[in-house]
Design an enzyme around this catalytic site. Structure first.
Site, PDB file in Angstrom:
ATOM      1  N   HIS A 184       0.960  -1.351   0.019  1.00  0.00           N
ATOM      2  CA  HIS A 184      -0.232  -0.050  -0.001  1.00  0.00           C
ATOM      3  C   HIS A 184       0.776   1.050   0.021  1.00  0.00           C
ATOM      4  O   HIS A 184       0.739   2.035  -0.850  1.00  0.00           O
ATOM      5  CB  HIS A 184      -0.849   0.029   1.192  1.00  0.00           C
ATOM      6  CG  HIS A 184      -1.493   1.277   1.380  1.00  0.00           C
ATOM      7  ND1 HIS A 184      -2.654   1.895   0.679  1.00  0.00           N
ATOM      8  CD2 HIS A 184      -1.288   2.310   2.292  1.00  0.00           C
ATOM      9  CE1 HIS A 184      -2.797   3.107   1.214  1.00  0.00           C
ATOM     10  NE2 HIS A 184      -2.249   3.285   2.338  1.00  0.00           N
TER      11      HIS A 184
ATOM     12  N   ASP B 225       6.795  21.326 -26.769  1.00  0.00           N
ATOM     13  CA  ASP B 225       6.782  19.856 -26.153  1.00  0.00           C
ATOM     14  C   ASP B 225       7.891  19.942 -24.836  1.00  0.00           C
ATOM     15  O   ASP B 225       8.602  20.851 -24.613  1.00  0.00           O
ATOM     16  CB  ASP B 225       7.343  18.982 -27.143  1.00  0.00           C
ATOM     17  CG  ASP B 225       6.640  17.607 -26.827  1.00  0.00           C
ATOM     18  OD1 ASP B 225       6.784  17.138 -25.366  1.00  0.00           O
ATOM     19  OD2 ASP B 225       6.068  17.072 -27.845  1.00  0.00           O
TER      20      ASP B 225
ATOM     21  N   TRP C 158       7.235  -0.146   3.880  1.00  0.00           N
ATOM     22  CA  TRP C 158       7.672   0.382   2.670  1.00  0.00           C
ATOM     23  C   TRP C 158       9.011   1.075   2.986  1.00  0.00           C
ATOM     24  O   TRP C 158       9.718   1.249   2.228  1.00  0.00           O
ATOM     25  CB  TRP C 158       6.725   1.533   2.211  1.00  0.00           C
ATOM     26  CG  TRP C 158       6.725   2.891   3.135  1.00  0.00           C
ATOM     27  CD1 TRP C 158       6.090   3.273   4.191  1.00  0.00           C
ATOM     28  CD2 TRP C 158       7.550   3.952   2.443  1.00  0.00           C
ATOM     29  NE1 TRP C 158       6.628   4.566   4.271  1.00  0.00           N
ATOM     30  CE2 TRP C 158       7.401   5.058   3.492  1.00  0.00           C
ATOM     31  CE3 TRP C 158       8.320   4.185   1.474  1.00  0.00           C
ATOM     32  CZ2 TRP C 158       7.974   6.228   3.415  1.00  0.00           C
ATOM     33  CZ3 TRP C 158       8.881   5.559   1.211  1.00  0.00           C
ATOM     34  CH2 TRP C 158       8.794   6.585   2.078  1.00  0.00           C
TER      35      TRP C 158
ATOM     36  N   SER D 110      13.058   6.064 -13.755  1.00  0.00           N
ATOM     37  CA  SER D 110      11.884   6.527 -14.347  1.00  0.00           C
ATOM     38  C   SER D 110      11.875   7.845 -13.615  1.00  0.00           C
ATOM     39  O   SER D 110      11.731   8.942 -14.497  1.00  0.00           O
ATOM     40  CB  SER D 110      10.762   5.935 -14.040  1.00  0.00           C
ATOM     41  OG  SER D 110       9.595   6.709 -14.388  1.00  0.00           O
ATOM     42  N   SER D 111      12.056   8.023 -12.377  1.00  0.00           N
ATOM     43  CA  SER D 111      11.889   9.534 -11.962  1.00  0.00           C
ATOM     44  C   SER D 111      13.107  10.341 -12.161  1.00  0.00           C
ATOM     45  O   SER D 111      12.923  11.423 -12.452  1.00  0.00           O
ATOM     46  CB  SER D 111      11.815   9.278 -10.170  1.00  0.00           C
ATOM     47  OG  SER D 111      10.618   8.784  -9.936  1.00  0.00           O
TER      48      SER D 111
ATOM     49  N   HIS E 178      13.423  11.826   3.330  1.00  0.00           N
ATOM     50  CA  HIS E 178      12.766  13.064   3.978  1.00  0.00           C
ATOM     51  C   HIS E 178      12.479  14.004   2.655  1.00  0.00           C
ATOM     52  O   HIS E 178      11.739  14.648   2.499  1.00  0.00           O
ATOM     53  CB  HIS E 178      13.477  13.702   4.882  1.00  0.00           C
ATOM     54  CG  HIS E 178      12.553  14.827   5.693  1.00  0.00           C
ATOM     55  ND1 HIS E 178      11.590  14.209   6.285  1.00  0.00           N
ATOM     56  CD2 HIS E 178      12.142  16.174   5.332  1.00  0.00           C
ATOM     57  CE1 HIS E 178      10.789  15.344   6.571  1.00  0.00           C
ATOM     58  NE2 HIS E 178      11.187  16.466   6.224  1.00  0.00           N
TER      59      HIS E 178
ATOM     60  N   GLU F 207      12.205  13.049  -0.284  1.00  0.00           N
ATOM     61  CA  GLU F 207      11.156  12.593  -0.898  1.00  0.00           C
ATOM     62  C   GLU F 207       9.559  12.797  -0.576  1.00  0.00           C
ATOM     63  O   GLU F 207       8.779  13.116  -1.183  1.00  0.00           O
ATOM     64  CB  GLU F 207      11.327  11.015  -0.596  1.00  0.00           C
ATOM     65  CG  GLU F 207       9.888  10.162  -1.040  1.00  0.00           C
ATOM     66  CD  GLU F 207       9.665  10.142  -2.436  1.00  0.00           C
ATOM     67  OE1 GLU F 207      10.686  10.360  -3.397  1.00  0.00           O
ATOM     68  OE2 GLU F 207       8.371   9.803  -3.182  1.00  0.00           O
TER      69      GLU F 207
ATOM     70  N   TYR G  60       9.205  15.936   0.624  1.00  0.00           N
ATOM     71  CA  TYR G  60       8.929  17.291  -0.240  1.00  0.00           C
ATOM     72  C   TYR G  60       8.783  16.978  -1.940  1.00  0.00           C
ATOM     73  O   TYR G  60       8.126  17.873  -2.453  1.00  0.00           O
ATOM     74  CB  TYR G  60      10.039  18.258   0.226  1.00  0.00           C
ATOM     75  CG  TYR G  60       9.929  18.634   1.850  1.00  0.00           C
ATOM     76  CD1 TYR G  60       8.739  19.049   2.356  1.00  0.00           C
ATOM     77  CD2 TYR G  60      11.242  18.373   2.547  1.00  0.00           C
ATOM     78  CE1 TYR G  60       8.690  19.057   3.586  1.00  0.00           C
ATOM     79  CE2 TYR G  60      11.060  18.420   3.757  1.00  0.00           C
ATOM     80  CZ  TYR G  60       9.832  19.055   4.506  1.00  0.00           C
ATOM     81  OH  TYR G  60       9.663  19.332   5.771  1.00  0.00           O
TER      82      TYR G  60
ATOM     83  N   SER H  84      -1.009  27.042  -5.358  1.00  0.00           N
ATOM     84  CA  SER H  84      -0.673  28.344  -5.653  1.00  0.00           C
ATOM     85  C   SER H  84      -1.132  29.165  -7.041  1.00  0.00           C
ATOM     86  O   SER H  84      -1.339  30.256  -7.131  1.00  0.00           O
ATOM     87  CB  SER H  84       0.823  28.969  -5.523  1.00  0.00           C
ATOM     88  OG  SER H  84       1.308  28.264  -4.184  1.00  0.00           O
TER      89      SER H  84
ATOM     90  N   HIS I 140      15.291  12.841  12.006  1.00  0.00           N
ATOM     91  CA  HIS I 140      13.820  12.992  13.052  1.00  0.00           C
ATOM     92  C   HIS I 140      12.963  11.998  12.954  1.00  0.00           C
ATOM     93  O   HIS I 140      12.254  11.722  13.718  1.00  0.00           O
ATOM     94  CB  HIS I 140      13.171  14.356  12.877  1.00  0.00           C
ATOM     95  CG  HIS I 140      12.746  14.406  11.577  1.00  0.00           C
ATOM     96  ND1 HIS I 140      12.381  15.809  10.709  1.00  0.00           N
ATOM     97  CD2 HIS I 140      11.927  13.769  10.849  1.00  0.00           C
ATOM     98  CE1 HIS I 140      11.922  15.672   9.702  1.00  0.00           C
ATOM     99  NE2 HIS I 140      11.498  14.526   9.416  1.00  0.00           N
ATOM    100  N   HIS I 141      13.378  11.086  11.831  1.00  0.00           N
ATOM    101  CA  HIS I 141      12.685   9.751  11.824  1.00  0.00           C
ATOM    102  C   HIS I 141      13.219   8.776  12.596  1.00  0.00           C
ATOM    103  O   HIS I 141      12.649   7.633  12.783  1.00  0.00           O
ATOM    104  CB  HIS I 141      12.515   9.387  10.174  1.00  0.00           C
ATOM    105  CG  HIS I 141      12.029  10.441   9.129  1.00  0.00           C
ATOM    106  ND1 HIS I 141      10.628  10.165   9.090  1.00  0.00           N
ATOM    107  CD2 HIS I 141      12.451  11.388   8.513  1.00  0.00           C
ATOM    108  CE1 HIS I 141      10.363  11.207   8.204  1.00  0.00           C
ATOM    109  NE2 HIS I 141      11.390  11.873   7.970  1.00  0.00           N
TER     110      HIS I 141
ATOM    111  N   THR J 228       7.202  27.001   5.737  1.00  0.00           N
ATOM    112  CA  THR J 228       6.044  26.365   5.292  1.00  0.00           C
ATOM    113  C   THR J 228       4.967  27.170   6.150  1.00  0.00           C
ATOM    114  O   THR J 228       3.864  27.436   5.081  1.00  0.00           O
ATOM    115  CB  THR J 228       5.833  25.115   6.080  1.00  0.00           C
ATOM    116  OG1 THR J 228       6.852  24.301   5.939  1.00  0.00           O
ATOM    117  CG2 THR J 228       4.703  24.145   5.700  1.00  0.00           C
TER     118      THR J 228
ATOM    119  N   LYS K   9       4.252  30.010   3.373  1.00  0.00           N
ATOM    120  CA  LYS K   9       3.325  29.547   2.433  1.00  0.00           C
ATOM    121  C   LYS K   9       1.950  29.753   2.828  1.00  0.00           C
ATOM    122  O   LYS K   9       1.111  30.395   2.202  1.00  0.00           O
ATOM    123  CB  LYS K   9       3.895  28.314   1.787  1.00  0.00           C
ATOM    124  CG  LYS K   9       5.035  28.046   1.128  1.00  0.00           C
ATOM    125  CD  LYS K   9       5.327  27.093   0.582  1.00  0.00           C
ATOM    126  CE  LYS K   9       6.229  27.021  -0.718  1.00  0.00           C
ATOM    127  NZ  LYS K   9       5.720  27.565  -1.814  1.00  0.00           N
TER     128      LYS K   9
ATOM    129  N   ARG L 185       1.578   1.655  15.085  1.00  0.00           N
ATOM    130  CA  ARG L 185       1.414   1.358  13.663  1.00  0.00           C
ATOM    131  C   ARG L 185       1.705   0.013  13.324  1.00  0.00           C
ATOM    132  O   ARG L 185       2.589  -0.906  13.913  1.00  0.00           O
ATOM    133  CB  ARG L 185       1.778   2.294  12.840  1.00  0.00           C
ATOM    134  CG  ARG L 185       3.440   2.397  12.830  1.00  0.00           C
ATOM    135  CD  ARG L 185       4.037   3.781  12.228  1.00  0.00           C
ATOM    136  NE  ARG L 185       3.761   3.467  10.812  1.00  0.00           N
ATOM    137  CZ  ARG L 185       4.830   4.248   9.718  1.00  0.00           C
ATOM    138  NH1 ARG L 185       5.913   4.781  10.327  1.00  0.00           N
ATOM    139  NH2 ARG L 185       4.675   3.777   8.638  1.00  0.00           N
TER     140      ARG L 185
END
Lengths: 380, 531
Positions: B80, B109, B145, B173-174, B257, B259, B261, B272, B306-307, B332, B335, B454
Site C-alpha cells: 500500500h 513540447d 515500505w 523513471s523518476s 525526507h 522524498e 517534499y 498557488s 528526525h525519523h 511552510t 506559504k 502502527r
C-alpha cells in the site's frame, strides 16, 4: 424487524457512554517525572498550534464569508508587503524558540542515564522480550499470554476476550518503585522497540548494539506497552508489561525468583536420569510446541513457506538424524528466523518437542527422545 | 504579465502521420499524450493501493484476526505504501508536469521527448513486478515500505530481489522525468519569460526535479546494499559482519525526507495557481513563495534523522535534528500565510478546484501542526511509530498531495478535454471526500496518543471504538473516489463545451490556446510582454 433492531442497537452502542468509557483521547500523563514533563510539553505545543490554527483559519474564513464574488466583493490590488512578510517570518521563529527551550531541557534530563540503582538488560527477539537483572542472576522470557483462540477468529468470534487482550504476558518485568532503573536494550534478530507509554520510554533494540533508557517510577502498579517497531509477522503480538512493586515486595519477589531458579536446576538434573513414556512426551511436546513453535511453523506443522518451512514431512523431522534435529531446536539456525531454544526451554521440554515433531502430522518415525539425549546432542 | 495569442497551431498536425490505437500511446513522444498516460496510470495505482488499504481497514474493523494472516497484513501495508508513494502520487505530479509545463512556459513540447516516452513506459513493468510478487511463493514484500534492515535482508521472506528491482526501475523513471523537467525549463521558456516571471507551478516542479536528481540515486544505493546483504554476503547492515542496521536508516531517510517534499512541493505549486484564480487577485508574495520553496528543499537535506529519534542517537544529534526540523515550520508557515493573504479581500467564488484548494490549506496545515509536534524529540518518543504518525502523514499526503491533484485535475480538465465537468457529480465527490477523509484520519490522532502502534494487524480492546469509525471512513473515502472516475469519464465523453479560458480569474499561457488544447501548441513561441 430483526435487522432494524440490530441497527438501532448498533447506534445506541456507538453513542452510549459505556462504549466510549474505554477510549482514551489524549496522551497518557504517565507515572514518572519525565513522562509528566513530556505530557506538559505535548499540551503546550497542542495549545500553541490550536491558537495559531484558530487565528489563521479565522482570517481565512472571514475572507470566505465576507470577500465573496456573490456578495459583490471587488478584489483588492495588493500582492506584497515586505513589512508584513518579515513579521510573519519573525513571529514564528520566536514561538519556535519558546517551544525549543522546554523541549531541550526535558531532552537533556531524559538522556541522563547516570547514577542508576538497578540495571536490567532487555533483549528483543521474534516475538518476545527477555529480561536479565544485572548482579542478581535472574533472567526470563516474557511472552504474550492471550490464548490463540481469542485472536485467531477465522472460524468465528470467541465467546469472551480477556480484559488485557494482547497486552498481557506470562511473566512481567518487575521493578521497584522510586528507584532509577536503567534499561540496556538490544536484540537477537531484527530491530524491535521497547515502549512503555506510562514511563515515556521508547527505545529501539538494535541487533549487535546496545541502547540505554531509564525510568524512575513514582507509583506501584502494572503498566502496559507494546513493541513499536515493525519486527515481522507477530509484531502486533509482543507486548511489554512492567509490574512496579514497593521495595519490600520487590525484595520478596527477588527471593522467590531465586528459589524458582534453584528448583528448575534441580528438576533439570532429575530429568536427566528419568525416562518419560511416549504419551507423556507427546502431551508435553504438543503444549510446548503450541506455545513456542506454532507461531511460525503453525499448529498444522505446515509452516508459512518459504520463510517458515513446514515440519510435516520435512527431512529434518523424519529421515534426518535425531541429533541434527535437536541441534537446530537447541541452537537455532544462523541466517534464518529460527532461534535457539536451549536457553528458553528445559531439556525435558526440548526432548518432548522433538519427539512431538517426529511423531505428529503423519511424521510417524516412532522416535522417542529423552532429556539425556538432548543434553548429549546439544554439545554442552 | 500579458500574452498575445498567436495563430492557432493546429495545422502542424497534418505534417505527421499519427499512428492510431495502442501504437499511438506506445510510440508517442507528445507531452500531452504522455501526461495523460501518467495521469491514468497514477489513477489506476490509486485504486490498487486504495483496494489494499480497504483490506487493511476491513481487518482492523474489529479486534481479532478475521480476514487476513499477520504476515499477509504486513504485505498489504508495505505494498500500500509503496504503490501510493511511487505509483499514485509521484506519477500524477509527473503527469501534471508533462501536460502543463510546456504550455505554461510557451514551449512546443518537453525537451527530451523520446526519453519522456521511455520514462513512462518502464513504470508499468516496475509495478507489475511489485504487484506480481503477491502471486509468487515468497509473497509480496512484508517489511514495511521503509524496508528496515535486517528485516528486509537476513529475515526477509524472499521477495527482496523483486522489490529491489522494481524500486530501481521506479527510480530510473523518476530521474529521467526530473532531467526532462529541468532541461525543458532551463532551455525552452518563451522569449521574455525570465525565471522570476515563471508561474509558481513551474518553479515548484523545477525545485522538485532537483530534489529527485539528488536523492533517487541514494535510494538506488540503499536498495542495492540491501540486495547484496541479502544475496551476496555483504554486511553493510549486519553488526556481526561489522555493519550497522542503523546506518540503513540514515541512508534511507537521507532519501526519504526529501522524498516527502518531492510529494508536497508540486502540490504547493498547484494550489498557488488555483487560489489566485478564484480569489481573482494576484498571488500574494510571489518571490517569497519561490524563496520559501527553495528553503524547504534545502532544509529537507538536514532533517532526515528526525525519523530516527528512538534509534539511540547521541544527545547532540537529537538536538541538531530537532532544531532543524522546527525551522521548516517557518517557510511552510510563510506559504500558508501567503495563501490566506491572497484570499484576503479578494473576490472569491467556490468552484470545485477552489473547494479542494481551501480544503488543502486547512487540512495540510493540520498535518503541519502534527509535524511540528513530532519534531520535538521528547514528545516524539511517545508519538513515534504510533497511529499519531499515521494520521500526520496521511493528512499531508492525502488531504495534502492527493487533494491538490484533485484540485488541479478539476482546474485543467476543461483545457484537457474541451468539456466542463458535471457540477453535481463533482460536488458530490468533494463533499463525500472531505467528510469521509476526516472520519478516516482524524481519529487516528486519538488512537496514536492512546498508545496504538502502527503496522499491527490486531489491537487491544480500548482501541476498538475508534478503529470502527476509522474503517467506516476508509470505506466511504475509497468509494467516493469512484465518483471522481465517473466525473472524469463523463467529462471526456460529453459535457458542456468549455471556453478557451473557462475561469475568469485564471492567468497563464495555457489559457491562450484552444480548449481542448490542440495536439501541438506553441510551435512558434508566444511573445511575453512586460506589464
Amino acid at each position: 424487524m430483526r435487522g432494524r433492531n440490530r441497527i438501532w442497537l448498533l447506534l445506541v452502542s456507538l453513542f452510549s457512554n459505556a462504549a466510549w468509557s474505554d477510549s482514551q483521547l489524549n496522551l497518557t500523563k504517565g507515572v514518572t517525572a519525565i513522562s509528566n514533563e513530556v505530557y506538559d510539553l505535548h499540551m503546550l505545543v497542542l495549545y500553541i498550534c490550536t491558537a495559531i490554527g484558530v487565528i489563521v483559519f479565522g482570517v481565512m474564513f472571514w475572507s470566505i464569508i465576507f470577500h465573496r464574488k456573490s456578495k459583490g466583493a471587488k478584489p483588492a490590488d495588493f500582492h506584497e508587503s515586505t513589512k508584513i512578510e518579515i513579521l510573519w517570518t519573525a513571529i514564528p521563529v520566536v514561538i519556535l524558540i519558546a517551544m525549543a527551550i522546554p523541549a531541550t531541557s526535558t531532552l537533556i534530563a531524559m538522556e541522563d542515564n547516570s547514577d542508576s540503582d538497578i540495571t536490567i538488560q532487555v533483549t528483543g527477539s521474534q516475538w518476545k522480550w527477555h529480561y536479565k537483572y544485572f548482579d542478581q542472576d535472574i533472567e526470563f522470557y516474557s511472552v504474550l499470554s492471550t490464548p490463540r483462540e481469542q485472536y485467531e477468529n477465522h472460524n468465528g468470534e470467541p465467546a469472551t476476550r480477556s480484559e488485557h487482550y494482547l497486552i498481557e504476558v506470562d511473566k512481567p518485568l518487575v521493578i521497584p518503585v522510586n528507584k532509577k532503573v536503567r534499561f540496556l536494550l538490544t536484540s537477537d534478530d531484527v530491530i524491535h522497540s521497547w515502549w512503555v507509554p506510562a514511563f515515556a520510554v521508547k527505545q529501539d533494540a538494535n541487533p549487535g548494539f546496545i541502547n540505554e533508557a531509564w525510568a524512575k517510577v513514582d507509583k506501584p502498579g502494572i503498566y502496559r506497552g507494546q513493541c513499536a517497531e515493525l519486527c515481522g509477522k507477530d509484531h502486533g503480538f509482543m507486548p511489554v508489561v512492567v509490574e512496579v512493586k514497593s521495595e519490600e515486595d520487590y525484595q520478596q519477589w527477588l527471593k522467590e525468583q531465586q528459589q524458582l531458579i534453584a528448583d528448575a536446576a534441580n528438576a533439570e538434573q532429575a530429568s536427566l536420569s528419568a525416562s518419560m513414556s511416549k504419551e507423556e512426551l507427546m502431551q508435553l511436546g504438543e503444549s510446548t510446541y503450541l506455545a513456542h513453535c506454532a507461531a511460525c511453523h503453525q499448529p498444522t506443522g505446515l509452516g508459512i513457506p518459504p520463510a517458515f518451512p513446514a515440519l510435516k514431512g520435512s527431512p529434518i523431522a523424519t529421515t534426518g538424524s535425531i541429533e541434527e534435529h535437536i541441534d537446530i531446536v537447541f541452537n537455532g539456525k544462523a541466517g534464518t528466523g529460527m532461534q535457539g531454544y536451549g536457553k528458553q526451554l528445559s531439556l525435558k521440554e526440548i526432548a518432548a518437542v522433538v519427539t512431538f515433531e517426529r511423531n505428529a502430522w503423519g511424521n510417524d518415525t516412532g522416535d522417542l527422545v529423552q532429556s539425556a539425549d538432548v543434553k548429549a546432542a546439544s554439545g554442552e | 504579465m500579458t500574452t498575445d495569442t498567436l495563430e492557432n497551431t493546429e495545422h502542424h498536425e497534418e505534417h505527421h502521420a499519427q499512428p492510431s490505437g495502442i501504437k499511438r500511446w506506445l510510440y508517442t513522444t507528445n507531452h500531452k499524450d504522455i501526461g495523460t498516460l501518467y495521469l491514468w496510470f497514477s489513477f489506476i495505482m490509486l485504486l490498487v493501493g486504495g483496494g489494499l488499504a480497504m483490506i487493511i481497514r476491513a481487518e482492523l474493523f474489529q479486534p481479532g484476526l478475521q480476514i487476513v494472516e499477520p504476515d499477509f497484513f504486513n504485505q498489504l501495508t508495505t505494498t500500500h505504501g509503496l504503490i501510493m508513494v511511487f505509483g499514485a502520487i509521484m506519477p500524477a505530479f509527473t503527469g501534471f508536469a508533462n501536460w502543463m509545463i510546456p504550455m505554461m512556459i510557451g514551449a512546443p513540447d518537453m525537451a527530451l521527448p523520446r526519453m519522456n516516452n521511455w520514462s513512462f513506459w518502464i513504470l508499468p513493468f516496475a509495478f507489475s513486478i511489485l504487484i506480481g510478487s503477491f502471486f509468487m511463493e515468497s509473497g509480496a514484500p512484508n517489511f514495511g515500505w521503509t524496508f528496515y534492515a535486517p528485516l528486509s535482508t537476513t529475515y526477509s521472506n524472499g521477495s527482496t530481489a523483486f522489490f529491489v528491482f522494481a524500486v530501481h526501475i521506479m527510480g530510473i523513471s523518476s530521474i529521467m522525468g526530473a532531467i526532462n523537467v529541468i532541461v525543458t525549463i532551463m532551455n525552452m521558456r518563451a522569449p521574455g519569460m525570465t525565471y522570476m516571471k515563471m508561474p509558481l507551478f513551474v518553479w515548484t516542479f523545477f525545485i522538485t526535479a532537483y530534489l529527485l536528481i539528488a536523492v533517487m540515486p541514494v535510494l538506488a544505493g540503499v536498495v542495492t546494499m540491501v540486495l547484496t546483504d541479502t544475496y551476496f554476503g555483504t554486511s553493510f547492515f549486519n553488526a556481526a559482519g561489522g555493519g550497522d542496521p542503523v546506518m540503513f536508516q540514515h541512508i534511507f531517510w537521507f532519501f526519504g525526507h526529501p522524498e516527502v517534499y518531492i510529494m508536497i512541493l508540486p502540490a504547493f505549486g498547484i494550489v498557488s495557481t488555483i487560489i489566485p484564480a478564484f480569489a481573482r487577485k494576484k498571488l500574494f508574495g510571489y518571490s517569497s513563495m519561490v524563496y520559501a520553496t527553495a528553503s524547504i528543499a534545502l532544509l529537507s537535506f538536514i532533517v532526515w534523522a528526525h525519523h530516527m529519534f528512538t534509534t539511540g542517537m547521541p544527545l547532540f544529534g537529537e538536538l541538531f535534528f530537532m532544531y532543524c526540523t522546527m525551522l521548516i515550520a517557518v517557510p511552510t508557515g510563510v506559504k500558508v500565510f501567503n495563501w490566506v493573504a491572497t484570499m484576503w479581500r479578494g473576490s472569491m467564488s467556490f468552484e470545485i478546484p477552489m473547494l479542494f484548494s481551501i480544503a488543502f490549506v486547512i487540512l495540510f496545515t493540520i498535518g503541519g501542526f502534527s509535524g511540528l509536534m513530532l519534531a520535538l524529540t521528547p514528545v516524539d518518543f511517545q508519538y513515534h511509530d504510533t497511529y499519531f504518525v499515521v494520521a500526520h502523514f496521511h493528512y499531508v499526503l492525502v488531504t495534502g498531495s492527493l487533494f491538490s491533484i484533485f484540485a488541479g485535475t478539476y482546474y485543467w480538465l476543461p483545457k484537457w478535454t474541451g468539456h466542463m465537468y458535471n457540477q453535481t457529480l463533482a460536488q458530490w465527490h468533494f463533499w463525500c471526500s472531505i467528510i469521509s477523509v476526516n472520519l478516516l484520519f482524524f481519529p487516528m490522532h486519538f488512537l496514536g496518543l492512546a498508545g496504538m502502534p502502527r503496522r499491527i494487524p490486531d489491537y487491544a480492546l480500548q482501541f476498538a471504538d475508534f478503529n470502527k469509525w476509522v474503517s467506516i471512513g476508509g470505506f466511504a473515502f475509497g468509494l467516493s473516489q469512484l465518483l471522481f472516475l465517473a466525473v472524469v469519464i463523463k467529462c471526456i465523453r460529453s459535457g458542456e463545451k468549455a471556453a478557451d479560458k473557462p475561469w475568469d480569474g485564471a492567468e497563464g499561457l495555457e489559457w491562450t490556446v484552444a480548449s481542448p488544447a490542440p495536439y501541438h501548441t506553441f510551435s512558434t513561441p508566444p511573445a511575453i510582454k512586460d506589464e
